[in-house]
Design a protein around this motif. Sequence first.
Motif, PDB file in Angstrom:
ATOM      1  N   ARG A 205     -71.079  56.832  42.779  1.00 52.50           N
ATOM      2  CA  ARG A 205     -71.198  55.991  41.579  1.00 52.50           C
ATOM      3  C   ARG A 205     -72.347  56.462  40.702  1.00 52.50           C
ATOM      4  O   ARG A 205     -72.222  56.555  39.461  1.00 52.50           O
ATOM      5  CB  ARG A 205     -71.407  54.543  41.991  1.00 52.50           C
ATOM      6  N   LEU A 206     -73.480  56.741  41.352  1.00 48.04           N
ATOM      7  CA  LEU A 206     -74.637  57.193  40.586  1.00 48.04           C
ATOM      8  C   LEU A 206     -74.372  58.551  39.937  1.00 48.04           C
ATOM      9  O   LEU A 206     -74.836  58.817  38.815  1.00 48.04           O
ATOM     10  CB  LEU A 206     -75.869  57.258  41.499  1.00 48.04           C
ATOM     11  N   ALA A 207     -73.620  59.378  40.659  1.00 47.92           N
ATOM     12  CA  ALA A 207     -73.291  60.690  40.074  1.00 47.92           C
ATOM     13  C   ALA A 207     -72.426  60.520  38.832  1.00 47.92           C
ATOM     14  O   ALA A 207     -72.615  61.212  37.811  1.00 47.92           O
ATOM     15  CB  ALA A 207     -72.590  61.549  41.114  1.00 47.92           C
ATOM     16  N   ALA A 208     -71.497  59.567  38.961  1.00 48.84           N
ATOM     17  CA  ALA A 208     -70.647  59.312  37.800  1.00 48.84           C
ATOM     18  C   ALA A 208     -71.463  58.725  36.651  1.00 48.84           C
ATOM     19  O   ALA A 208     -71.268  59.075  35.470  1.00 48.84           O
ATOM     20  CB  ALA A 208     -69.517  58.374  38.199  1.00 48.84           C
ATOM     21  N   LEU A 209     -72.403  57.807  37.002  1.00 51.96           N
ATOM     22  CA  LEU A 209     -73.245  57.236  35.957  1.00 51.96           C
ATOM     23  C   LEU A 209     -74.166  58.282  35.345  1.00 51.96           C
ATOM     24  O   LEU A 209     -74.486  58.243  34.150  1.00 51.96           O
ATOM     25  CB  LEU A 209     -74.071  56.079  36.525  1.00 51.96           C
ATOM     26  N   ALA A 210     -74.613  59.184  36.210  1.00 48.09           N
ATOM     27  CA  ALA A 210     -75.523  60.211  35.711  1.00 48.09           C
ATOM     28  C   ALA A 210     -74.868  61.050  34.627  1.00 48.09           C
ATOM     29  O   ALA A 210     -75.545  61.603  33.754  1.00 48.09           O
ATOM     30  CB  ALA A 210     -75.989  61.086  36.860  1.00 48.09           C
ATOM     31  N   LYS A 211     -73.552  61.137  34.715  1.00 47.60           N
ATOM     32  CA  LYS A 211     -72.851  61.871  33.669  1.00 47.60           C
ATOM     33  C   LYS A 211     -72.796  61.059  32.378  1.00 47.60           C
ATOM     34  O   LYS A 211     -72.626  61.604  31.297  1.00 47.60           O
ATOM     35  CB  LYS A 211     -71.435  62.198  34.122  1.00 47.60           C
ATOM     36  N   GLN A 212     -72.924  59.715  32.562  1.00 45.30           N
ATOM     37  CA  GLN A 212     -72.873  58.845  31.395  1.00 45.30           C
ATOM     38  C   GLN A 212     -74.271  58.542  30.851  1.00 45.30           C
ATOM     39  O   GLN A 212     -74.406  58.108  29.713  1.00 45.30           O
ATOM     40  CB  GLN A 212     -72.168  57.531  31.751  1.00 45.30           C
ATOM     41  N   TYR A 213     -75.302  58.705  31.697  1.00 45.36           N
ATOM     42  CA  TYR A 213     -76.682  58.426  31.300  1.00 45.36           C
ATOM     43  C   TYR A 213     -77.496  59.709  31.387  1.00 45.36           C
ATOM     44  O   TYR A 213     -77.166  60.631  32.136  1.00 45.36           O
ATOM     45  CB  TYR A 213     -77.304  57.367  32.211  1.00 45.36           C
TER      46      TYR A 213
END
Length: 344
Positions: A205-213
């Motif tokens: 999830r954080l990896a996916a968010l990291a792509k968004q943030y």
Amino acid sequence: MASNRPAPQAPFAPDASEPFAYGAPRAEDGVWEEWNPTEESLPAVRGRHRVAKQRGGGLARSSTVLGVGVIAAVGAGGMASANTGKPPVSIALPDLPSVDSLIDGHHHTETPAASLSGVATATASATAVGDSTADAGEALRSRIMAQAERQQSKADSRATAAAVAKADQQAAEAAAEAAKEASVKAAAAKEKAEADAEKKAEEARLAALAKQYTLPTSSYTITSTFGQAGSMWSSGYHTGLDFAAPTGTLIKAIHSGTITEAGWAGAYGYRTILTLDDGTELWFCHQSSISVSAGQKVSTGEVIGRVGATGNVTGPHLHLEVHPGGQPTGIDPGAWLRGKGLTP
């Protein structure tokens, strides 16, 4: 046949007129005279006596055999009574010729057939009794041994059953303990697997968010953190996170959203407020210049300004604050960024 010898002559003959020691003579006794017993005047001797050897020896030997047979028969019956505990066996003896016939004056030279038959019958009866007694003793012994074997077999069976039951109980206890240990291990393994899965899911999830943030700037140094106390801050503590960087370093939008404010803000210097779709406000302060205007839509990583030293500062840096829902009091920007998969 021998006869009794005459008695010796009496040393004297008492006078019939003289009284005896026990009283006077009686008239009915008659005149006293010497008595010499002979074979003819004596009655037949009964009971224990000595029999003279007979001519031919037939009857004497027959009598001896008869006596031995009777003794053997009676002895066998006694032993049977002692060994088996049963009443003695009655033995029927044949009528035997009287002892008188053995010592009378006619001198029989042959043993009557009836006598020999009786001896044979008595001997056969004694032998049969002995055999019967032996058979009864053997049967009793066999019954005792069989009973002892049955009792021993029952005892062995009980001991075997007890040993089997104990072994089964121990096996059941061992199986229960093994099952308990296996259950504990399985629960621990399941918990660990769940934790690992949860950790992996969070990382994903954080990896996916990291792509968004993204982080607001690069080539920086963290100089002040949220909540740090100090007199240089009007509230008494630091309300944001400071990224120290050279003046003119690019400032980027952390996430896509809308610019709701861009301009001068007093102690904050030049400030830009980016409002995310969930209502969270991100304050970018102390900028040297602003590259966007209010109402503008921006994307993650888009440049919105440059690092500066405007407002209440001691040097060029980016002061970042996070206000969830637009509330006036902010939260720790460092924790918020880490929740988005970013490490400031």
